[in-house]
Design a protein around this motif. Structure first.
Motif, PDB file in Angstrom:
ATOM      1  N   UNK A 235       0.830  -1.204   0.000  1.00  0.00           N
ATOM      2  CA  UNK A 235       0.000   0.000   0.000  1.00  0.00           C
ATOM      3  C   UNK A 235       0.867   1.259   0.000  1.00  0.00           C
ATOM      4  N   UNK A 236       2.053   1.169   0.611  1.00  0.00           N
ATOM      5  CA  UNK A 236       2.983   2.301   0.581  1.00  0.00           C
ATOM      6  C   UNK A 236       3.404   2.632  -0.838  1.00  0.00           C
ATOM      7  N   UNK A 237       3.765   1.598  -1.620  1.00  0.00           N
ATOM      8  CA  UNK A 237       4.109   1.815  -3.032  1.00  0.00           C
ATOM      9  C   UNK A 237       2.940   2.470  -3.771  1.00  0.00           C
ATOM     10  N   UNK A 238       1.760   1.894  -3.568  1.00  0.00           N
ATOM     11  CA  UNK A 238       0.575   2.340  -4.309  1.00  0.00           C
ATOM     12  C   UNK A 238       0.218   3.789  -3.980  1.00  0.00           C
ATOM     13  N   UNK A 239       0.144   4.102  -2.688  1.00  0.00           N
ATOM     14  CA  UNK A 239      -0.245   5.455  -2.301  1.00  0.00           C
ATOM     15  C   UNK A 239       0.858   6.463  -2.600  1.00  0.00           C
ATOM     16  N   UNK A 240       2.122   6.036  -2.518  1.00  0.00           N
ATOM     17  CA  UNK A 240       3.218   6.925  -2.901  1.00  0.00           C
ATOM     18  C   UNK A 240       3.134   7.291  -4.375  1.00  0.00           C
ATOM     19  N   UNK A 241       2.804   6.304  -5.201  1.00  0.00           N
ATOM     20  CA  UNK A 241       2.672   6.538  -6.647  1.00  0.00           C
ATOM     21  C   UNK A 241       1.543   7.528  -6.923  1.00  0.00           C
ATOM     22  N   UNK A 242       0.390   7.304  -6.295  1.00  0.00           N
ATOM     23  CA  UNK A 242      -0.759   8.170  -6.572  1.00  0.00           C
ATOM     24  C   UNK A 242      -0.638   9.536  -5.914  1.00  0.00           C
ATOM     25  N   UNK A 243       0.109   9.627  -4.825  1.00  0.00           N
ATOM     26  CA  UNK A 243       0.372  10.947  -4.239  1.00  0.00           C
ATOM     27  C   UNK A 243       1.197  11.785  -5.213  1.00  0.00           C
ATOM     28  N   UNK A 244       2.226  11.158  -5.810  1.00  0.00           N
ATOM     29  CA  UNK A 244       3.042  11.861  -6.803  1.00  0.00           C
ATOM     30  C   UNK A 244       2.201  12.248  -8.021  1.00  0.00           C
TER      31      UNK A 244
END
Length: 318
Positions: A235-244
């Motif tokens: 989820x960290x990867x996923x939310x980091x991607x969408x935050x960017x």
């Protein structure tokens, strides 16, 4: 020396395999690796000293050149991972020590492995290195505060002692490494090729020691902790991607921030948990050390084949 440098490079490239191997060895031969447990903090200090030998002023120039992008990465890291950790401890029943350990690893700064994975993903390495450097320097203040705020409901948290501990095990070795790099440049350049080997030895011994000390707890609830770690990291990867993406960053930069947010300095988490909580609280960090190198390699492989026009233009310009 060339042979040792080649072996060091090989070990660095196969880091994930060595972590898995020593995690298994720690479980099979716990009495052997329990002997290493008292030296976890020293091992992490050696690793950070090695990082200090390689860090440069250029790593921080990105902060001046692209303050907004670095700020997005740093804030995303220290918001997303602690929040995810807190959420997981609320919705998945787990012992208080494990919950505190999950929150602790979520509050740690970025890990240097993220820089390697970003390179393999063909992402913005300079941005990744800048974010890792800033989160690491901010860790003495931010990590104890977040752990105190989120983990106090599970275990007593001495934020001041944790602050002192992070300064001793992160900032001081980093500073000494940086000073040594300036005072003894030729010696440091000669030693640089073997630094990956030293870092890998330090990390695998930390993982094996935590696993050895906590063998019983891992046998009892290891699958639960593993599931929590996988969810937290993914989820960290996923939310980091969408935050960017939400801030309009192109794919080249999204790759860097996704990996930067999802990967933690789990060695620091294991050291802090062992020193200030309990060996069981260090288990999430140990499992995170194993898993995030596997998942990081997988996501880097996935990202490496994906580009867009804006990404290509940015890569050429930088």
């Amino acid at each position: 020396m060339k042979t040792l440098a080649s072996f060091s490079a090989f070990v660095g490239k196969t880091f994930a395999l060595w972590v898995i191997l020593f995690a298994v060895l720690g479980f099979v031969f716990p009495d052997v690796f329990k002997l290493v447990a008292p030296y976890i903090v020293i091992l992490l200090g050696i690793i950070m000293f090695g990082m200090g030998l390689t860090i440069s002023v250029d790593d921080f120039r990105e902060l001046g050149r692209r303050p907004v992008e670095v700020a997005i990465g740093v804030v995303a890291h220290f918001v997303i991972m602690p929040a995810l950790a807190l959420l997981l401890t609320r919705i998945i029943p787990m012992p208080p020590e494990v919950a505190a350990g999950v929150i602790l690893v979520g509050c740690c700064p970025g890990g240097t492995s993220s820089n390697v994975m970003t390179y393999l993903a063909k992402g913005d390495v300079a941005l990744s290195v800048a974010c890792t450097s800033v989160t690491t320097l901010a860790a003495p203040i931010v990590t104890p505060f977040l752990v105190w705020m989120f983990a106090s409901q599970y275990l007593p948290v001495n934020a001041w002692a944790m602050f002192i501990g992070i300064v001793q095990v992160i900032i001081l070795p980093l500073a000494l490494g940086f000073i040594a790099q300036k005072l003894l440049p030729q010696l440091v350049r000669g030693a640089t090729p073997i630094l990956p080997l030293i870092s890998v030895i330090g990390i695998v011994l930390i993982v094996a020691a935590v696993v050895g000390v906590s063998k019983g707890a891992i046998a009892q609830s290891g699958l639960l902790i593993f599931a929590v770690v996988v969810l937290h990291n993914g989820l960290g990867y996923l939310l980091g991607f969408f935050a960017a993406k939400a801030f309009g960053l192109n794919l080249y930069k999204r790759k860097a921030l996704a990996i930067e947010v999802g990967m933690q300095n789990s060695g620091l988490g294991a050291a802090l948990a062992t020193a200030y909580f309990s060996p069981l609280a260090a288990v999430p960090s140990a499992i995170f050390s194993v898993w995030h190198n596997i998942s990081g390699a997988l996501i880097a492989n996935y990202f490496s084949g994906r580009t867009d026009d804006a990404e290509a233009d940015t890569a050429i310009a930088e």
